[in-house]
Design a protein around this motif. Structure first.
Motif, PDB file in Angstrom:
ATOM      1  N   GLY A  62       0.790  -1.312   0.039  1.00  0.00           N
ATOM      2  CA  GLY A  62       0.006  -0.029   0.017  1.00  0.00           C
ATOM      3  C   GLY A  62       0.787   1.231   0.067  1.00  0.00           C
ATOM      4  O   GLY A  62       2.104   1.215  -0.325  1.00  0.00           O
ATOM      5  N   MET A  63       0.168   2.374  -0.019  1.00  0.00           N
ATOM      6  CA  MET A  63       0.583   3.651   0.101  1.00  0.00           C
ATOM      7  C   MET A  63       1.175   4.419   1.284  1.00  0.00           C
ATOM      8  O   MET A  63       0.458   4.253   2.088  1.00  0.00           O
ATOM      9  CB  MET A  63      -0.413   4.680  -0.800  1.00  0.00           C
ATOM     10  N   LYS A  64       2.371   4.993   1.016  1.00  0.00           N
ATOM     11  CA  LYS A  64       2.747   5.856   2.333  1.00  0.00           C
ATOM     12  C   LYS A  64       3.205   7.051   1.703  1.00  0.00           C
ATOM     13  O   LYS A  64       3.353   7.347   0.645  1.00  0.00           O
ATOM     14  CB  LYS A  64       3.907   5.273   2.865  1.00  0.00           C
ATOM     15  N   LYS A  79       1.940  10.398   9.566  1.00  0.00           N
ATOM     16  CA  LYS A  79       0.884   9.338  10.655  1.00  0.00           C
ATOM     17  C   LYS A  79       0.083   8.515   9.567  1.00  0.00           C
ATOM     18  O   LYS A  79      -0.385   7.591  10.029  1.00  0.00           O
ATOM     19  CB  LYS A  79       0.488  10.250  11.666  1.00  0.00           C
ATOM     20  N   PRO A  82      -3.578   9.357   2.472  1.00  0.00           N
ATOM     21  CA  PRO A  82      -4.965   9.293   1.981  1.00  0.00           C
ATOM     22  C   PRO A  82      -5.685   7.828   1.900  1.00  0.00           C
ATOM     23  O   PRO A  82      -4.884   6.917   1.601  1.00  0.00           O
ATOM     24  CB  PRO A  82      -4.805   9.975   0.705  1.00  0.00           C
ATOM     25  N   ALA A  83      -6.949   7.700   2.314  1.00  0.00           N
ATOM     26  CA  ALA A  83      -7.571   6.545   2.172  1.00  0.00           C
ATOM     27  C   ALA A  83      -8.812   6.900   2.307  1.00  0.00           C
ATOM     28  O   ALA A  83      -9.365   7.714   2.794  1.00  0.00           O
ATOM     29  CB  ALA A  83      -7.348   5.602   3.427  1.00  0.00           C
ATOM     30  N   PHE A  84      -9.476   6.314   1.264  1.00  0.00           N
ATOM     31  CA  PHE A  84     -11.000   6.422   1.206  1.00  0.00           C
ATOM     32  C   PHE A  84     -11.711   5.808   2.500  1.00  0.00           C
ATOM     33  O   PHE A  84     -11.304   4.952   2.994  1.00  0.00           O
ATOM     34  CB  PHE A  84     -11.423   5.425  -0.212  1.00  0.00           C
ATOM     35  N   LYS A  86     -14.261   3.858   4.381  1.00  0.00           N
ATOM     36  CA  LYS A  86     -14.672   2.413   4.146  1.00  0.00           C
ATOM     37  C   LYS A  86     -15.929   2.259   3.375  1.00  0.00           C
ATOM     38  O   LYS A  86     -16.168   1.415   2.497  1.00  0.00           O
ATOM     39  CB  LYS A  86     -14.815   1.518   5.738  1.00  0.00           C
ATOM     40  N   GLY A  89     -16.044   2.380  -0.883  1.00  0.00           N
ATOM     41  CA  GLY A  89     -16.128   1.135  -1.789  1.00  0.00           C
ATOM     42  C   GLY A  89     -14.613   1.286  -2.599  1.00  0.00           C
ATOM     43  O   GLY A  89     -14.328   0.210  -3.416  1.00  0.00           O
ATOM     44  N   ARG A  90     -14.001   2.288  -2.826  1.00  0.00           N
ATOM     45  CA  ARG A  90     -12.893   2.463  -3.651  1.00  0.00           C
ATOM     46  C   ARG A  90     -11.809   2.386  -2.649  1.00  0.00           C
ATOM     47  O   ARG A  90     -11.840   2.520  -1.447  1.00  0.00           O
ATOM     48  CB  ARG A  90     -12.634   3.896  -4.310  1.00  0.00           C
ATOM     49  N   ALA A  91     -10.615   1.744  -3.123  1.00  0.00           N
ATOM     50  CA  ALA A  91      -9.627   1.857  -2.779  1.00  0.00           C
ATOM     51  C   ALA A  91      -8.175   2.539  -3.255  1.00  0.00           C
ATOM     52  O   ALA A  91      -8.123   2.259  -4.536  1.00  0.00           O
ATOM     53  CB  ALA A  91      -8.857   0.252  -2.729  1.00  0.00           C
ATOM     54  N   LEU A  92      -7.308   2.828  -2.549  1.00  0.00           N
ATOM     55  CA  LEU A  92      -6.259   3.822  -3.088  1.00  0.00           C
ATOM     56  C   LEU A  92      -5.298   2.797  -3.831  1.00  0.00           C
ATOM     57  O   LEU A  92      -4.879   1.904  -3.332  1.00  0.00           O
ATOM     58  CB  LEU A  92      -5.376   4.659  -1.855  1.00  0.00           C
ATOM     59  N   GLU A  93      -5.160   3.527  -5.034  1.00  0.00           N
ATOM     60  CA  GLU A  93      -4.143   2.439  -5.881  1.00  0.00           C
ATOM     61  C   GLU A  93      -2.861   3.058  -6.012  1.00  0.00           C
ATOM     62  O   GLU A  93      -1.786   2.507  -6.217  1.00  0.00           O
ATOM     63  CB  GLU A  93      -4.609   2.220  -7.191  1.00  0.00           C
TER      64      GLU A  93
ATOM     65  N   ARG B  44      -3.117  -2.156   7.894  1.00  0.00           N
ATOM     66  CA  ARG B  44      -3.220  -1.376   6.635  1.00  0.00           C
ATOM     67  C   ARG B  44      -2.235  -2.050   5.553  1.00  0.00           C
ATOM     68  O   ARG B  44      -2.757  -1.718   4.311  1.00  0.00           O
ATOM     69  CB  ARG B  44      -2.991  -0.140   6.818  1.00  0.00           C
ATOM     70  N   SER B  45      -1.204  -2.793   5.892  1.00  0.00           N
ATOM     71  CA  SER B  45      -0.269  -3.130   4.676  1.00  0.00           C
ATOM     72  C   SER B  45      -1.045  -4.252   4.316  1.00  0.00           C
ATOM     73  O   SER B  45      -0.542  -4.670   3.072  1.00  0.00           O
ATOM     74  CB  SER B  45       1.110  -3.336   5.452  1.00  0.00           C
ATOM     75  N   ASN B  48      -6.872  -3.351   2.245  1.00  0.00           N
ATOM     76  CA  ASN B  48      -6.736  -1.777   1.859  1.00  0.00           C
ATOM     77  C   ASN B  48      -8.198  -1.485   2.612  1.00  0.00           C
ATOM     78  O   ASN B  48      -8.643  -2.185   3.462  1.00  0.00           O
ATOM     79  CB  ASN B  48      -7.023  -1.817   0.372  1.00  0.00           C
ATOM     80  N   GLU B  49      -8.391  -0.225   2.337  1.00  0.00           N
ATOM     81  CA  GLU B  49      -9.538   0.357   3.147  1.00  0.00           C
ATOM     82  C   GLU B  49     -10.924  -0.291   2.969  1.00  0.00           C
ATOM     83  O   GLU B  49     -11.758   0.276   3.768  1.00  0.00           O
ATOM     84  CB  GLU B  49      -9.524   1.727   2.882  1.00  0.00           C
ATOM     85  N   THR B  50     -11.227  -1.193   2.075  1.00  0.00           N
ATOM     86  CA  THR B  50     -12.097  -1.766   1.890  1.00  0.00           C
ATOM     87  C   THR B  50     -12.417  -2.985   2.524  1.00  0.00           C
ATOM     88  O   THR B  50     -13.323  -3.803   2.746  1.00  0.00           O
ATOM     89  CB  THR B  50     -12.851  -1.941   0.388  1.00  0.00           C
ATOM     90  N   ARG B  54      -4.862  -7.265   0.145  1.00  0.00           N
ATOM     91  CA  ARG B  54      -4.343  -6.593  -1.037  1.00  0.00           C
ATOM     92  C   ARG B  54      -3.917  -7.467  -2.058  1.00  0.00           C
ATOM     93  O   ARG B  54      -3.593  -8.675  -1.662  1.00  0.00           O
ATOM     94  CB  ARG B  54      -3.071  -5.944  -0.463  1.00  0.00           C
TER      95      ARG B  54
END
Lengths: 363, 90
Positions: A62-64, A79, A82-84, A86, A89-93, B44-45, B48-50, B54
């Motif tokens: 994932g993203m940092k 800390k 960005p994250a959508f 919950k 329904g979208r997830a950060l790509e 989180r790793s 994902n947020e849904t 991953r």
């Protein structure tokens, strides 16, 4: 301390920092930070004590967002990234752009799938900006080759310009609360309708603070049956656009950069639209000094042949010294400097990983 | 029941350097929920947020790969949950 030039070089394998005196004679390289992980965007934030931000887009975990407060000697993670929500329904790509917001601690972040996030505390917490992220057009945007990305954020007082691939140019005139598609004159070669309301594959938008009503755009050109739609200019805050591609060898390319002291001087890197590499294998940056009316080829110092690199949308920039230098990174891992406004080119680093983005600041 | 979660090297900085974590859970999904409570950065790793695991992360229960529809698999005492990066490259 004497002013220094700092370059942020985001690559497929992490972030590199290069630092030099203002003479630009010798650049010292350090990194990679976030080794092995692609970096698609960075920001050298010179508001107050300089801070360097960079996205670290790990395809596994994932993203940092990384931040440095010592000019890129050390980085730590903010800390949160960005994250959508919950429920969305979208997830950060991916994270495609980081730009300063209004206040000193405010940051804006453009992501994939195309959405905008805002942080009010220097990147430690983020909230989605609904005016564009939940725009009624959003469900119709389609990913381009790089994904469905929001790659450009240009602020001008209460106006916010966004570039989305493929979504087009969106404009807010109320500080980012609401956005409208503003693509009058921005063509598309991949729709039956050559001038759709939205859905264009905008590659980059650039402006100059002294003439905020004027914008330049590198759009996805290179369509034989729809010539000239690739390099555009607006003189009414982005409400309408017209072609300035006449005289270029190709209207396909990714970056577009404005001279820091002259809003009429702009730079593009035309590419062959089918291979997306240097036309005829001969690299060149093209400069216009009259806002796109005429173009001049700048190639002193480049190889004369056999070059097949691409310069990506955020991989070219220009510093703000009296006689500015351009910098661009290639997908073949070379970092070039064009001294004297691009008149003379030298390769600074020739064996970096493929370069996604380059930023520079005098600090 | 207590389940051991094995943490890959690249995520150990998210949980104080631990190579294993112990949670009390009845299913794999429950174990991930407990992970989210105790070690949100690790969670989180992995998801994902849904809440979806991953794309390039694999979970194994003992030596069996957990598929997307296997998150509700019931756990047995002493089961071990492995978090692994999926193979990448060739």
């Amino acid at each position: 301390m004497a002013e220094r030039l700092v370059l942020c070089i985001g690559t497929k394998k992490g972030l590199f920092i290069a630092e030099a005196a203002k003479t630009r004679r010798r650049f010292e390289l350090r990194g990679p930070f976030g080794p092995g992980v692609p970096v698609y965007s960075s920001l050298i934030d010179t508001r107050g004590t300089p801070r360097i931000f960079a996205s670290s887009c790990n395809p596994f975990f994932g993203m940092k967002i990384m931040v440095s407060t010592d000019l890129g000697k050390n980085f730590k993670e903010t800390k949160s990234a960005p994250a959508f929500p919950k429920s969305d329904g979208r997830a950060l790509e991916n994270i495609w752009s980081i730009e300063p917001g209004k206040g000193k601690r405010e940051l804006l972040c453009g992501v994939e799938p195309a959405s905008l996030f805002r942080s009010g505390d220097g990147g430690n917490s983020w909230e989605m900006v609904p005016g564009i992220s939940n725009h009624e057009h959003a469900q119709h945007w389609q990913p381009g080759n790089g994904g469905l990305c929001m790659h450009t954020i240009v602020r001008d007082g209460n106006r916010v310009h966004l570039g989305i691939s493929t979504g087009g140019h969106y404009l807010s005139e109320d500080g980012g609360a609401t956005f409208d598609a503003a693509n009058n004159g921005v063509g598309a070669g991949f729709f039956p309708d050559p001038n759709p309301e939205f859905g264009q594959c905008v590659h980059k938008i650039a402006t100059h603070p002294d003439v905020p009503g004027r914008l330049y755009m590198q759009n996805h050109g290179g369509w034989p049956e729809r010539p000239g739609i690739g390099v555009l200019r607006s003189d009414d805050h982005g409400h309408s656009w017209h072609s300035i591609a006449d005289g270029l060898p190709s209207d396909f390319g990714f970056p577009i950069v404005v001279h820091p002291h002259d809003p009429d001087t702009i730079y593009v890197v035309p590419l062959d639209p089918s291979t997306r590499t240097c036309p005829d294998s001969k690299p060149a940056v093209w400069r216009s000094q009259n806002g796109g009316g005429k173009w001049k080829r700048l190639a002193n110092g480049f190889p004369k042949r056999d070059s097949y690199f691409t310069v990506l949308r955020d991989a070219m920039t220009i510093d703000s010294l009296k006689s500015p230098a351009l910098y661009f990174g290639t997908t073949t891992g070379r970092l070039w400097i064009g001294r004297d406004g691009g008149e003379e080119w030298t390769c600074l680093f020739d064996s970096l990983p493929p370069i996604n983005c380059v930023k520079v600041a005098v600090v | 029941m207590s389940v051991t979660i094995h943490i890959p090297v690249m995520l150990r900085h998210e949980c104080g350097g631990h190579s294993k974590l112990s949670v009390s859970a009845t299913s794999i999904r429950h174990a991930l929920e407990e992970l989210a409570k105790g070690h949100p950065a690790v969670y989180r790793s992995v998801c994902n947020e849904t809440g979806v695991v991953r794309r390039h992360v694999h979970l194994f229960i003992n030596s069996s790969l957990v598929t997307d529809d296997g998150l509700d698999t019931k756990l047995k005492p002493n089961d071990e949950l492995f978090i692994m990066p999926a193979v990448s490259g060739g």
